[in-house]
Write an enzyme that holds these catalytic residues in place. Structure first.
Site, PDB file in Angstrom:
ATOM      1  N   LYS A 238       0.853  -1.193   0.000  1.00 17.38           N
ATOM      2  CA  LYS A 238       0.000   0.000   0.000  1.00 17.38           C
ATOM      3  C   LYS A 238       0.888   1.243   0.000  1.00 17.38           C
ATOM      4  O   LYS A 238       1.959   1.244   0.630  1.00 17.38           O
ATOM      5  CB  LYS A 238      -0.902  -0.041   1.242  1.00 17.38           C
ATOM      6  CG  LYS A 238      -1.967   1.025   1.312  1.00 17.38           C
ATOM      7  CD  LYS A 238      -2.851   0.805   2.539  1.00 17.38           C
ATOM      8  CE  LYS A 238      -3.958   1.819   2.683  1.00 17.38           C
ATOM      9  NZ  LYS A 238      -4.831   1.561   3.847  1.00 17.38           N
TER      10      LYS A 238
ATOM     11  N   SER B  72      -9.603   1.370   2.883  1.00 18.10           N
ATOM     12  CA  SER B  72      -8.790   2.169   2.003  1.00 18.10           C
ATOM     13  C   SER B  72      -7.721   1.376   1.250  1.00 18.10           C
ATOM     14  O   SER B  72      -7.109   1.908   0.330  1.00 18.10           O
ATOM     15  CB  SER B  72      -8.110   3.265   2.814  1.00 18.10           C
ATOM     16  OG  SER B  72      -7.237   2.705   3.795  1.00 18.10           O
TER      17      SER B  72
ATOM     18  N   SER C 261      -9.657  -1.226   7.010  1.00 13.49           N
ATOM     19  CA  SER C 261      -9.113  -0.923   5.681  1.00 13.49           C
ATOM     20  C   SER C 261      -8.385  -2.073   5.003  1.00 13.49           C
ATOM     21  O   SER C 261      -8.078  -1.998   3.813  1.00 13.49           O
ATOM     22  CB  SER C 261      -8.184   0.289   5.756  1.00 13.49           C
ATOM     23  OG  SER C 261      -8.937   1.458   5.953  1.00 13.49           O
TER      24      SER C 261
END
Lengths: 481, 88
Positions: free
Chosen positions: A78, A153, A177
């Site tokens: 990420k 996310s 997330s």
């Protein structure tokens, strides 16, 4: 032709047996990225140099050396996990082009174990969002239907794993997330006990809550990732453990274990198809010898409000550092007074981040703290107490990961409270520091449904064994169409 | 409940430029309305959770000089120093 849809562990076994080379596998993965990521936009940076790194892994193996437990496995991170050789932007214009001067501990451990970084994944700006639509570089699309959100996310990580753009990914989970996009994209997402993974080099959003966590195609792959990255780190004094090994115990089963179905997470406000999938999962676990019954955690009703008050407060503090001088992109400042320059620099932040910063200034402020922040902290205390009591009765707590099916891009973006409620079942694990995992369980109306299991702190290895048992009775067959 | 003026004051405090005050107030207002659900929780007597760490538990602060190559942006660095915009 190289099959890049195999699990990370199957790759490792193939590499060690000599039937797969790292170079071929990474080359095929990069080819897959070139072929599909234009449609999905799961990645915001692709590392072509990964191929040279894979060749070096092959060379080490050919010369009799040990390339490490990941032996050339292609991974993604990420884009809020610092990498010293690749931009780390948090998908914000504020950090566009920023290359950190150091490597996050989790990344250093993963790459040190022989994993090859093929790219950085898309995310909601500074991890503030649940759909990956708040990325400054454009949304990610769900491999199960490109009109659907992938969750967030860590939506880029989940989409990349589901679409075979990597074998595994590391995301971060502040309120779900990792688990929310794992559920929406039908992959495994694991949020460890708070402190099990180092946060050194994970760009801060809400320090008291967030954790890095793996997204993988199988539970055993998640265990492999934990074996590599978990454990104490002198650079992060909040780290704990270890409580592994993780992979070694994944076949322990769930017979004799007590599973509590959280009543508040399968009732009002939960999509009927999602709730029935969770109940079906519980009955299949009973078939494996677990005993399942309902448990009430009343404070869960207030957990989303408490979560957003607390995280906005921490976000307001963390993001205040981005001033365009010490942190963040510089702006033309000639003639501007310092406060005006700050305003100019922060105009690079997107609307959701700006809203959270405004909330972060307001809810803990002298005139409003009693109304919002103190009540949120008390709700967190009540939740912690109730969850601790539940774990005296049960080994694991079960619920749908997300109370709704994956929805269309753009359908909720203008309704912040409707988006908040997507987090309803995941924030409890974050607020109480417990480990939780989302396991792909079913496909309803062509849309994935994940089931969440939560365990008591430091029971991550047991949780992985339970998740492996659930995975074994999952109704999902195969990947996205 | 926090009102329109409170929201705009918080934005000014955070140096957030507000292009459309109505939109900001409406969205932040909706979030604050939702937070009011905490009023009905009845946790007034609940103990607060405060993790505590004594100063002896903290690691030593240590200066680690940066040993990497100079950052690539020549406009921002000169003679080893970070250049800040000239401001009155």
């Amino acid at each position: 032709m190289t099959d890049i849809g195999i699990s990370a562990l199957e790759y490792v076994e193939g590499f060690r047996s000599g039937s797969i080379s790292a170079e071929d596998f990474v080359a095929a993965t990069l080819e897959r990225i070139r072929g599909i990521d234009g449609d999905l936009h799961a990645l915001v940076a692709v590392r072509e140099e990964a191929l040279d790194e894979a060749r070096r892994v092959d060379k080490v193996a050919r010369s009799g050396g040990d390339p490490g437990p990941c032996c050339g496995m292609p991974v993604t991170l990420k884009d809020n996990i610092c990498t010293a050789d690749t931009p780390t932007t948090c998908c914000s214009r504020m950090l566009e082009g920023y290359v950190p001067p150091y490597e996050a501990t989790v990344s250093a451990r993963l790459r040190g174990a022989g994993a090859v970084l093929v790219g950085k994944t898309n995310m909601d700006e500074f991890a503030m969002g649940l759909t990956t639509e708040f990325s400054a570089f454009g949304p990610t699309r769900n491999p199960w239907g490109t009109d659907l959100v992938p969750g967030g996310s860590s939506g880029g990580s989940a989409a990349a794993v589901a679409a075979c753009e990597c074998s595994a990914s590391l995301g971060s989970d502040t309120g779900g997330s990792v688990r929310n996009p794992a559920s929406f994209c039908s992959v495994v997402g694991f949020k460890p006990t708070y402190g099990l993974l180092s946060r050194h080099g994970l760009i801060s959003y809400a320090n008291s809550i967030e954790q890095a966590g793996p997204l993988t195609r199988t539970v055993r792959d998640a265990a492999l990732m934990l074996d590599v990255v978990a454990g104490p780190d002198p650079m992060d004094p909040t780290t704990v453990g270890p409580c592994g090994p993780y992979l070694a115990g994944t076949e322990a089963g769930i017979e004799g274990r007590r599973v509590g179905i959280i009543r508040e997470m399968v009732g009002d406000g939960v999509d009927g198809a999602v709730a029935s999938a969770a109940r079906d999962a519980a009955s299949r676990l009973e078939g494996l010898g677990a005993s399942c019954s309902e448990v009430s955690i009343e404070a869960a009703r207030y957990s989303v409000a408490a979560y957003y008050v607390i995280t906005s407060t921490e976000a307001g503090s963390n993001l205040a550092r981005f001033d365009g001088l010490r942190y963040g992109a510089a702006r033309e400042g000639s003639g501007l007074a310092y406060p005006d320059y700050l305003e100019e620099a922060r105009s690079l932040l997107g609307p959701e981040v700006a809203r959270r910063m405004v909330l972060g200034a307001l809810v803990p402020s002298a005139g409003h703290a009693g109304r919002y922040f103190l009540k949120a902290q008390k709700a967190r205390g009540a939740l912690t107490r109730e969850v601790a009591a539940a774990f005296k009765e049960f080994d694991f707590l079960l619920s749908p990961t997300v109370p709704v099916l994956p929805f269309e891009l753009g359908s909720r973006i203008d309704d912040p409270v409707s988006l908040f409620l997507v987090d309803a079942n995941t924030v409890a694990a974050n607020l109480t520091g417990r480990p939780a995992v989302s396991v792909p369980y079913d496909i309803r109306d062509g849309r994935p449904v994940g089931v969440q299991l939560m365990a008591d702190s430091m029971r991550d290895a047991d949780l992985l064994a339970a998740a492996r048992a659930l995975e074994g009775v999952s109704r999902v067959e195969g990947g996205p169409p | 409940m926090a009102g329109h003026d409170d929201v705009l004051r918080a934005a000014r405090l955070m140096r957030i430029r507000v292009a459309d005050p109505g939109v900001l107030e409406s969205k932040v207002g909706a979030m604050l309305d939702y937070f009011e659900t905490l009023d009905s929780a009845g946790y007034a007597d609940e103990e607060m959770v405060h993790p505590e760490a004594g100063v002896d538990d903290l690691r030593e602060d240590e200066h680690v000089p940066y040993g990497g190559p100079p950052p690539a942006d020549p406009d921002r660095f000169r003679d080893g120093y970070l250049r800040a915009p000239r401001m009155p």
